[in-house]
Design an enzyme around this catalytic site. Structure first.
Site, short mmCIF file in Angstrom:
data_model
loop_
_atom_site.label_atom_id
_atom_site.label_comp_id
_atom_site.label_asym_id
_atom_site.label_seq_id
_atom_site.Cartn_x
_atom_site.Cartn_y
_atom_site.Cartn_z
N GLU A 128 -20.42 20.88 29.97
CA GLU A 128 -18.99 21.07 30.29
C GLU A 128 -18.50 20.07 31.34
O GLU A 128 -17.69 20.42 32.22
CB GLU A 128 -18.74 22.50 30.77
CG GLU A 128 -19.01 23.54 29.69
CD GLU A 128 -18.53 24.95 30.07
OE1 GLU A 128 -18.66 25.84 29.23
OE2 GLU A 128 -18.02 25.12 31.20
N TYR B 293 -15.84 31.21 25.11
CA TYR B 293 -15.79 32.55 25.70
C TYR B 293 -14.37 33.02 25.46
O TYR B 293 -13.44 32.42 25.98
CB TYR B 293 -16.09 32.51 27.20
CG TYR B 293 -17.50 32.06 27.53
CD1 TYR B 293 -17.78 30.72 27.77
CD2 TYR B 293 -18.55 32.98 27.59
CE1 TYR B 293 -19.06 30.30 28.06
CE2 TYR B 293 -19.84 32.56 27.89
CZ TYR B 293 -20.09 31.22 28.11
OH TYR B 293 -21.37 30.81 28.41
N GLU C 269 -23.07 27.71 23.76
CA GLU C 269 -22.75 28.85 24.62
C GLU C 269 -21.61 29.61 23.94
O GLU C 269 -20.56 29.02 23.68
CB GLU C 269 -22.27 28.43 26.01
CG GLU C 269 -23.36 28.09 27.01
CD GLU C 269 -22.80 27.81 28.39
OE1 GLU C 269 -23.27 26.85 29.02
OE2 GLU C 269 -21.84 28.52 28.81
O1 AHR Z 1 -19.45 31.62 33.17
C1 AHR Z 1 -20.66 31.01 32.90
C2 AHR Z 1 -20.40 29.61 32.66
O2 AHR Z 1 -19.54 29.48 31.56
C3 AHR Z 1 -21.54 28.67 32.32
O3 AHR Z 1 -22.34 28.36 33.39
C4 AHR Z 1 -20.74 27.50 31.87
O4 AHR Z 1 -21.47 26.61 31.10
C5 AHR Z 1 -19.57 28.17 31.16
O5 AHR Z 1 -18.37 27.66 31.53
#
Ligand code: AHR
Length: 492
Positions: free
Chosen positions: A170, A235, A284
């Site tokens: 990132e 996420y 991720e």
């Molecule tokens: O919130 C965790 C983080 O989310 C991780 O370390 C990162 O890679 C992502 O942004």
């Protein structure tokens, strides 16, 4: 009304890479220390690993594990974590002390114990290309050089043979330590790749990317010829600061959002004609952002930081991981299968503790709903995708958006036996499903995970959400429960 799913087992679209069932661990909270690695704990083995956690992970046949981070990687110096003397350092990513007792060799041991491939994420923040190349030497070079010799001195003569290496994590976000600009990133990745491949030309190289034209085009034009994958993250729930989780209906929007990111990244690779050579790693992913109040806006520096730390515990509350997470996880994995020609790896973030699929407690563990989704799909689905489509569809309300009430992926194993994953998204209604195929099936075994939108597993009630097996005599009359993930294994 009954919905019809048509399957054509004779039309195999592409293989499904088992690497989509990958996991991710980071030095954050109790993910490593206290979750996986806890030397001296009554439940730990001779190497300090929680045996109960390893056993649970082994049942998932984890193909690959990404480590040491995440943001942590962008200030991690791997040389601090090897050898007999391990000095604690200040972790500039998460503002805690890193004891360095879990380092490269411990991680490799974990991978060996789980028969999983190690995937190392290098430090493209405060690190250097040479530090990355030295790490390749430490892990992969049989004899030559200071770091290969150091590995041998540390008791590991045989190289660890790490195939998967990511350049950075990132580095496109302002919050990342050592963030780079669009113009800086490509040339920097190129220099890192050159040096790492000088040590081991056979490694598979990833670079941190986003579904963004400017970033990816610049990266791929500079370093595309030296890369095998570009990695993206997702996420859905931006609850890093508040820890407030969105409800079930809202979470139903996540599937389409992640598919958009995959499709966008695919089209960028295709636009450069790289689709056959450079693949996508979604290394991720989770429905929920992690919980780390005050890190990005630096408010953790106030005297209340202890409070923040105790709030972090909130993330360990098993009752917060529900069928919303399970339905999303199944949707995401089916999406990766549909895009299996391009998406060749995915890593659930994180494997244990925090927002993970296993809640590790002092004397026991809780297998959260997402754990059972991984177990069911990994165990029952095949490794190639067969053509299938719904002839009609109903929708369900996803909080001011409508989404298809069902989702599915039809798979085949190496013997051509089919297994179909069907996801029931509607939180209230069962849906009648008719499966049509040219094969003369005589019923099926059905493995289902289901519950109410907020159903979860806890220490007190560890099996509220689990895999239940039933049998149907006719594929024309299936009932898909609300909030459910099923694998249907037709019988010939
Ligand atoms: O919130 C965790 C983080 O989310 C991780 O370390 C990162 O890679 C992502 O942004």
């Amino acid at each position: 009304m009954s919905i019809t799913l048509r399957i054509d087992e004779e039309r195999v679209l592409h293989p499904i890479d088992p690497m989509i069932y990958g996991q991710f661990i980071e030095h954050f909270g109790r993910l490593v220390y206290g979750g996986l690695f806890d030397p001296g704990h009554p439940l730990s083995d001779e190497d300090g690993f929680r045996s109960d956690v390893l056993q649970a992970l082994r049942a998932l046949r984890v193909p690959v594990i990404r480590w040491p981070g995440g943001c942590f990687a962008s200030a991690y110096h791997w040389k601090d974590g090897i050898g007999p003397v391990r000095e604690p350092v200040y972790d500039k990513a998460w503002c805690v002390e890193e004891p360095n007792t879990f380092g490269t060799d411990e991680f490799m041991l974990l991978c060996r114990k789980l028969e999983a491939e190690p995937y190392l994420c290098t430090n493209a923040g405060t690190g250097t290309p040479e530090e990355m190349a030295d790490w390749v030497e430490y892990c992969n070079e049989p004899r030559k050089g200071r770091w290969a010799r150091a590995r041998t001195r540390n008791g590991h003569e045989r190289p660890w043979s790490v195939r998967y290496w990511s350049i950075g994590n990132e580095n496109y976000t302002g919050g990342e330590l050592g963030a780079k600009t669009v113009a800086e990133w490509g040339p920097y990745v190129r220099e890192c790749a050159k040096m790492m491949r000088r040590v081991d030309p056979t490694i598979r190289l990833f670079a941190a990317a986003v579904p963004d034209l400017d970033w990816d085009l610049a990266l791929l034009r500079s370093a595309g010829d030296l890369l095998d994958y570009i990695s993206i993250h997702g996420y859905f729930d931006p609850c890093w600061q508040t820890g407030i989780l969105s409800g079930y209906r809202k979470s139903l929007q996540a599937g389409a959002a992640f598919e958009r990111d995959i499709t966008r990244t695919e089209s960028i690779l295709r636009s450069l004609g790289l689709q056959d050579r450079v693949k996508i790693a979604f290394d991720e992913w989770n429905l929920r952002g992690w919980y780390h109040p005050g890190i990005c806006d630096f408010s953790m520096l106030d005297p209340d930081h202890d409070h923040a730390a105790s709030l972090r515990e909130k993330a360990e509350d098993d009752s917060r991981y529900t069928m919303a997470d399970a339905v999303f996880a199944a949707t995401f994995l089916c999406t990766c299968m549909r895009h299996g020609d391009m998406v060749r790896m995915a890593n659930f973030s994180p494997a244990v503790c925090g927002r993970g699929m296993i809640g590790v407690k002092d004397d026991t563990l809780v297998l959260r709903p997402t754990y059972h989704v991984f177990r069911l799909l990994r165990e029952r689905l095949g490794d190639r995708l067969a053509d299938s489509y719904f002839t009609d569809m109903e929708t369900c309300d996803a909080d001011s958006q409508d989404v298809p009430a069902l989702d599915a992926a039809a798979t085949l194993d190496s013997a051509g036996r089919s297994a179909i994953c069907v996801i029931g998204r509607d939180p209230e209604r069962s849906i009648s499903l008719r499966i049509e195929s040219r094969r003369p099936y005589h019923g099926a075994r059905v493995y289902t995970i289901c519950g109410g939108p907020d159903s979860c597993n806890t220490i007190e009630k560890p099996d509220t959400v689990t895999i239940r097996e039933t049998r149907v005599s006719d594929l024309a009359y299936l009932t898909i429960p609300p909030c459910s993930v099923s694998v249907i294994v037709p019988e010939e």
